[in-house]
Write a protein that holds these residues in place. Structure first.
Motif, short mmCIF file in Angstrom:
data_model
loop_
_atom_site.label_atom_id
_atom_site.label_comp_id
_atom_site.label_asym_id
_atom_site.label_seq_id
_atom_site.Cartn_x
_atom_site.Cartn_y
_atom_site.Cartn_z
N ALA A 338 0.82 -1.21 0.00
CA ALA A 338 0.00 0.00 0.00
C ALA A 338 0.85 1.26 0.00
O ALA A 338 0.36 2.34 -0.37
CB ALA A 338 -0.94 0.00 1.20
N ASP A 339 2.12 1.15 0.39
CA ASP A 339 2.98 2.32 0.44
C ASP A 339 3.66 2.64 -0.89
O ASP A 339 4.28 3.69 -1.04
CB ASP A 339 4.06 2.13 1.51
N VAL A 340 3.57 1.73 -1.86
CA VAL A 340 4.19 1.96 -3.16
C VAL A 340 3.38 2.98 -3.93
O VAL A 340 2.19 2.79 -4.19
CB VAL A 340 4.29 0.65 -3.97
N ARG A 341 4.01 4.08 -4.28
CA ARG A 341 3.31 5.14 -4.99
C ARG A 341 3.20 4.78 -6.47
O ARG A 341 4.13 4.26 -7.08
CB ARG A 341 4.06 6.46 -4.84
N THR A 342 2.06 5.08 -7.06
CA THR A 342 1.82 4.78 -8.47
C THR A 342 1.46 6.02 -9.28
O THR A 342 1.20 5.92 -10.48
CB THR A 342 0.70 3.74 -8.61
N THR A 343 1.43 7.18 -8.65
CA THR A 343 1.17 8.43 -9.34
C THR A 343 2.24 9.44 -8.94
O THR A 343 2.97 9.26 -7.96
CB THR A 343 -0.21 9.00 -9.00
N ILE A 344 2.31 10.51 -9.68
CA ILE A 344 3.34 11.51 -9.45
C ILE A 344 2.74 12.90 -9.60
O ILE A 344 1.81 13.11 -10.39
CB ILE A 344 4.50 11.29 -10.44
N TRP A 359 11.13 15.98 -15.48
CA TRP A 359 9.78 16.35 -15.07
C TRP A 359 9.06 17.10 -16.18
O TRP A 359 7.86 16.89 -16.41
CB TRP A 359 9.81 17.21 -13.80
N GLY A 360 9.78 17.93 -16.91
CA GLY A 360 9.16 18.64 -18.01
C GLY A 360 8.61 17.69 -19.06
O GLY A 360 7.51 17.90 -19.59
N VAL A 361 9.34 16.62 -19.36
CA VAL A 361 8.87 15.63 -20.34
C VAL A 361 7.68 14.86 -19.78
O VAL A 361 6.67 14.64 -20.48
CB VAL A 361 10.01 14.67 -20.72
N ILE A 362 7.77 14.44 -18.52
CA ILE A 362 6.66 13.72 -17.89
C ILE A 362 5.38 14.56 -17.94
O ILE A 362 4.31 14.08 -18.32
CB ILE A 362 7.01 13.38 -16.43
N ASN A 363 5.52 15.80 -17.59
CA ASN A 363 4.35 16.68 -17.48
C ASN A 363 3.77 17.04 -18.84
O ASN A 363 2.59 17.38 -18.94
CB ASN A 363 4.76 17.96 -16.73
N ALA A 364 4.60 16.95 -19.90
CA ALA A 364 4.15 17.38 -21.23
C ALA A 364 3.75 16.22 -22.14
O ALA A 364 3.33 16.46 -23.27
CB ALA A 364 5.26 18.19 -21.90
N VAL A 372 -0.83 13.54 -11.31
CA VAL A 372 -2.00 14.02 -10.59
C VAL A 372 -1.71 15.40 -10.04
O VAL A 372 -0.56 15.83 -9.91
CB VAL A 372 -2.37 13.07 -9.43
N ALA A 373 -2.77 16.13 -9.71
CA ALA A 373 -2.63 17.46 -9.12
C ALA A 373 -2.00 17.32 -7.74
O ALA A 373 -2.26 16.37 -7.01
CB ALA A 373 -3.99 18.13 -8.99
#
Length: 378
Positions: A338-344, A359-364, A372-373
């Protein structure tokens, strides 16, 4: 839930043991300095994620100047980059795991802004993709091909000098090695194209040159891996049967492991042919324990990784999972699914040492990661 199989050690090759079966998958970070050296951000990114994994494979670096595939890609095509590569090797090995440098030539899978002389096996336009353009390349002259083969050997020597524990040849994703192997992109009529035997000549020549370099320069166990896309789901493209024959030849030539790059490691099946079952099960049966089999493809949770090992993989490569959650392995060891994060989210960038360019590539790039927000991040 405890995942004991994930944490069994294994011998990658004599004298080189990995402490568990979890591999940090090679993923481009777009974070290099403008001069091709490794940035402080990229160094921090690897240090943050290398603490608990069994093996680190560094995302691709080009062996010739015109082999660059991505903006912000660190270089390995000249001896002046050895200090930079040494910095990266220290970061990748800082947690105690061996580190392997993935080397490639992007060929037609590059960007016009990066390369003025785009080369390929034949003058066949690339298919583009999310990080490349559909470009009409120049077909390589026959006398140029041995120079590229030697460039892979030279990059291997630099990896040895920098302190890495192996190299992985990137023979997947339509880059130059696969470009030569594929009947769709290789339309040559000389000894480098046409028959399956001739289309295998380029990757096998690189393997031979790299093996020679390892024998001449390595003073320690040094792995030679091969990453492969086993089929192309297009008319006239690469088939699984072709790839099985290449895999046999790669093993005979001295490859240390085979790394299958799949859309889904757990359930992907061949798109054509008479084979039945998942691609992983077919590869496992074909390799039959002669070398370790690794696969990557949408393995995001410890339960999925354990399932992949149960299917017969020796090692499982985790990509996005480790980008999102550097503590992925420690959560898996403790059974804290349950502690493994799957969103950013944007809030995660500094906390998880994600380089700003990555991060710029991920976000774009819609759909690449689940972004996620910040106020709704888990």
């Amino acid at each position: 839930m405890k995942y004991s199989t994930l944490f069994e050690p294994m011998t990658l090759l004599p004298g080189l043991v990995v402490r568990n079966r979890i591999v940090m998958a090679p993923m481009t970070t777009w974070a290099g300095n403008d001069d091709g050296t490794v940035s402080d951000e990229e160094e921090a990114y690897y240090r943050r994620r290398a603490q608990d994994v069994g093996l680190v494979i560094i995302g691709c670096t080009h062996v010739q100047e015109n082999g660059v595939g991505f903006t912000g890609e660190f270089a390995a095509h000249d001896d002046r980059y050895i200090p930079s590569l040494r910095k990266l090797a220290r970061a990748a090995k800082s947690g105690g795991a061996p580190a392997i440098l993935q080397i490639f030539h992007a060929g037609v899978k590059t960007l016009p802004a990066l390369v003025t002389d785009v080369v390929a096996a034949s003058a066949v336009a690339g298919d583009g993709g999310p990080f490349a353009s559909a470009i009409m390349p120049r077909a390589l002259d026959g006398e140029e091909i041995p120079d590229i083969v030697e460039a892979f050997a030279d990059a291997t020597r630099r990896a040895i000098m920098a302190g890495f524990d192996g190299v992985e040849l990137h023979g997947a994703h339509g880059f130059l090695i696969q470009n030569f192997f594929s009947p769709r992109s290789n339309r040559r009529t000389d000894e480098w194209g046409g028959s399956l035997e001739n289309r295998m000549r380029f990757p096998l020549a690189i393997v031979a040159a790299v093996r020679r370099t390892i024998a001449e320069h390595a003073d320690r166990p040094f792995a030679l891996g091969y990453r492969i896309s086993v089929e192309e789901e297009v008319q006239g493209g690469l088939t699984l049967d072709d790839s099985l024959q290449l895999i046999t030849r790669l093993i005979d030539a001295g490859a240390s492991y085979i790394h299958a790059s799949l859309g889904s490691a757990l359930d992907q099946q061949p798109s054509t042919g008479e084979h039945r079952g998942t691609i992983v099960s077919i590869l496992r049966a074909h390799i039959d324990g002669r070398v370790p089999l690794m696969a990557a493809g949408r393995v995001k949770t410890p339960a999925q990784a354990a399932s992949a090992l149960d299917m017969g993989l020796a090692l499982v490569a985790v990509g996005q999972g480790l980008v999102i959650d550097p503590e992925w392995v420690s959560h898996a060891r403790a059974g804290r699914d349950a502690d493994v994060r799957t969103t950013i989210s944007a809030d995660d960038v500094a906390r998880t040492s994600i380089p700003g360019k990555l991060w710029g590539v991920i976000n774009a790039t819609p759909g690449w990661f689940e972004v996620v927000a910040p106020d709704s991040a888990a």
